[in-house]
Design an enzyme around this catalytic site. Structure first.
Site, PDB file in Angstrom:
ATOM      1  CE  LYS A   1     -10.840   2.604   3.482  1.00 26.98           C
ATOM      2  NZ  LYS A   1     -10.427   3.377   4.618  1.00 26.98           N
TER       3      LYS A   1
ATOM      4  CG  HIS B   1       7.570 -29.451   1.444  1.00 33.29           C
ATOM      5  ND1 HIS B   1       8.253 -30.583   1.065  1.00 33.29           N
ATOM      6  CD2 HIS B   1       8.199 -28.963   2.544  1.00 33.29           C
ATOM      7  CE1 HIS B   1       9.242 -30.799   1.926  1.00 33.29           C
ATOM      8  NE2 HIS B   1       9.238 -29.827   2.827  1.00 33.29           N
TER       9      HIS B   1
ATOM     10  CD  GLU C   1      -3.210   0.296   2.149  1.00 32.69           C
ATOM     11  OE1 GLU C   1      -3.713  -0.854   2.215  1.00 32.69           O
ATOM     12  OE2 GLU C   1      -3.456   1.172   2.981  1.00 32.69           O
TER      13      GLU C   1
HETATM   14  O1  PA5 Z   1      -3.273   1.834   5.885  1.00 25.97           O
HETATM   15  C1  PA5 Z   1      -4.353   2.343   5.652  1.00 25.97           C
HETATM   16  O2  PA5 Z   1      -4.537   3.568   5.714  1.00 25.97           O
HETATM   17  C2  PA5 Z   1      -5.562   1.487   5.298  1.00 25.97           C
HETATM   18  O3  PA5 Z   1      -5.215   0.148   5.111  1.00 25.97           O
HETATM   19  C3  PA5 Z   1      -6.593   1.562   6.408  1.00 25.97           C
HETATM   20  O4  PA5 Z   1      -6.000   1.143   7.624  1.00 25.97           O
HETATM   21  C4  PA5 Z   1      -7.830   0.701   6.117  1.00 25.97           C
HETATM   22  O5  PA5 Z   1      -8.357   1.039   4.868  1.00 25.97           O
HETATM   23  C5  PA5 Z   1      -8.868   0.904   7.193  1.00 25.97           C
HETATM   24  O6  PA5 Z   1      -9.170   2.256   7.320  1.00 25.97           O
HETATM   25  P1  PA5 Z   1      -9.820   2.847   8.612  1.00 25.97           P
HETATM   26  O7  PA5 Z   1      -8.905   2.643   9.743  1.00 25.97           O
HETATM   27  O8  PA5 Z   1     -10.002   4.291   8.293  1.00 25.97           O
HETATM   28  O9  PA5 Z   1     -11.118   2.135   8.817  1.00 25.97           O
END
Ligand code: PA5
Length: 463
Positions: free
Chosen positions: A430, A316, A287
């Protein structure tokens, strides 16, 4: 006490599929600039380990919840950065079978990070909610999966409390932004207890904030030592020169390999307790580094593909591909210097030649020799391997690992020239999910999406 990085297998003569040290050195001055800029203006997550106010808030809330006297189940609702660090930490440090047999006086911890109806339905049908506490974690306060799970948990909790909403509310903590978002408003309006997700800290860099630390307190983990481990890494890395900074070497070598087409970065965990760290790393690396635009706004579509592997299980399963498939992978082997248990291999059939080589040996020895065997085979096949060893698995070393990988990720993003701290692709998904679920204000987006699916190409195998 150390986190030990061995880069020996990362470098070669350039002909053997591995980077030359001189290539790394040539690229070092620019990487050193990235590092200097980062150190001049460190991101807020870097000092989370020093936020005594947050540590105290988690401790206090955990004391309040434990004072209820009957909390045997602690359920985390969150997703992505609001779940993966917690899962990694609990698997690494709590008793391995804590959901069956928790540490004395501690609740069983469950992390629900999916909206699978079978999973959730069976979970809430099975758990005695009158002995549970629910920790809802969402930084934005609007993530659809966490919202839906919260509604389900609330529904069942109110039932478990025979309709007494005030009693149900006592069994929730909402960990969210201090000022904004739906969960913040809900908590303020209805009086749920809250913990803050600090401003300027993205989900995947938040494990050392209340996002991870409240659960750590509830599970009886040593929060102060996790933070001390992170602080030690900060201090050590800041004292090093750029050339000696292992986080910079790790980041730079990976990004140079990425440029050479080695885009698959495998975290190969040789300990069951470490295997969930690989899930946390996957999100952090993917990410943060997978981006369409660079900082100049140019379209670049860069990013490595992180992969989780567990040794020796995946020897394996995946090793054939790793050894003989495309040479497009870089390996980080995660290992423990010492397992908690030595566990001798029993030898009841002393005369049987089938087991001679296992006589007077232990499982930890077998694990290490399997890892070494795989390392050697990978190196002989011209695949770069780095070894990251925690001399033992405790809260301090885990804190070191978290901080090391976060810093390496930030450096890698800087070297790539992208912003490692945003996630526009996640946001796009989202928004699409909200639109398709009919959320007010997203009608236009919903229509756009529907219009793309007027023609489908489908095959059906009828039964
Ligand atoms: O790293 C990030 O920003 C995302 O992976 C969020 O943690 C994830 O989308 C969840 O978002 P939130 O904490 O706003 O619910």
């Amino acid at each position: 006490m150390a986190l030990h990085l061995d880069f020996t297998g990362f470098f070669g003569d350039g002909e053997d599929g591995r980077l030359r040290r001189s290539d790394l050195q040539a690229a070092m001055p620019k990487a050193a600039e990235v590092r200097a800029a980062h150190l001049a203006q460190p991101p807020k997550w870097r000092s989370l380990h020093a936020r005594e106010d947050l540590e105290q808030a988690c401790k206090q809330r955990a004391q309040e919840v434990k004072a209820q006297g009957d909390v045997e189940y602690f359920v985390v609702l969150g997703i992505g950065g609001s779940a993966l660090g917690t899962t990694a930490m609990v698997h690494a440090l709590a008793p391995l079978y804590q959901q069956w047999k928790p540490a004395p006086g501690q609740p069983r911890v469950f992390v629900l990070d999916n909206v699978d109806p079978d999973w959730l339905g069976e979970f809430f049908a099975s758990i005695p909610l009158q002995r549970a506490h629910i920790n809802v974690i969402s930084k934005s306060g609007g993530t659809i999966e966490t919202s839906a799970c919260f509604l389900l948990a609330w529904h069942h909790m109110v039932q478990a409390c025979e309709g007494k909403e005030e009693q149900a509310r006592q069994r929730f903590t909402i960990t969210t932004d201090a000022k904004q978002g739906h969960f913040r408003r809900l908590a303020d309006d209805l009086g749920f207890a809250t913990l803050p997700v600090p401003d300027g800290v993205g989900g995947r860099f938040s494990v050392m904030s209340p996002v991870g630390m409240f659960t750590a307190e509830m599970a009886g983990l040593d929060v102060a030592s996790i933070h001390a481990g992170a602080a030690r890494v900060d201090q050590k890395l800041a004292q090093a020169t750029a050339e000696e900074d292992p986080a910079l070497v790790y980041a730079l070598a990976h990004m140079l390999y990425l440029q050479q087409g080695k885009s698959v970065h495998v975290h190969f965990a040789y300990a069951h307790r470490l295997s969930f760290l690989a899930d946390w790393y996957k999100q952090l690396w993917a990410e943060s580094l997978g981006k369409k635009h660079n900082l100049k706004g140019e379209v670049v579509h860069v990013g490595p593909t992180p992969v989780k592997a567990v040794g020796p299980t995946d020897q394996h399963s995946q090793a054939q591909l790793y050894m003989e498939g495309p040479n497009d992978k870089v390996f980080t082997m995660l290992k423990l210097g010492k397992f908690t248990q030595e566990l001798p291999i029993p030898t009841p059939f002393a005369d049987s030649p089938a087991f001679h080589h296992l006589q007077n040996r232990s499982f930890s020895e077998l694990m290490e020799q399997e890892r070494r065997g795989t390392e050697v085979a990978l190196l002989e096949a011209g695949r770069p391997v780095c070894v990251l060893e925690m001399c033992k698995l405790d809260a301090f070393h885990l804190g070191q690992y978290f901080q090391f990988m976060q810093i390496a990720t930030a450096f890698a993003g800087g070297i790539l020239g992208i912003d490692p701290f945003d996630q526009p692709g996640v946001e796009a998904g989202k928004v699409a999910a909200l639109a398709l679920m009919g959320c007010a204000g997203y009608d236009g987006r919903a229509q756009e999406i529907q219009a793309q699916f007027t023609h489908r190409e489908e095959y059906r195998l009828s039964c």
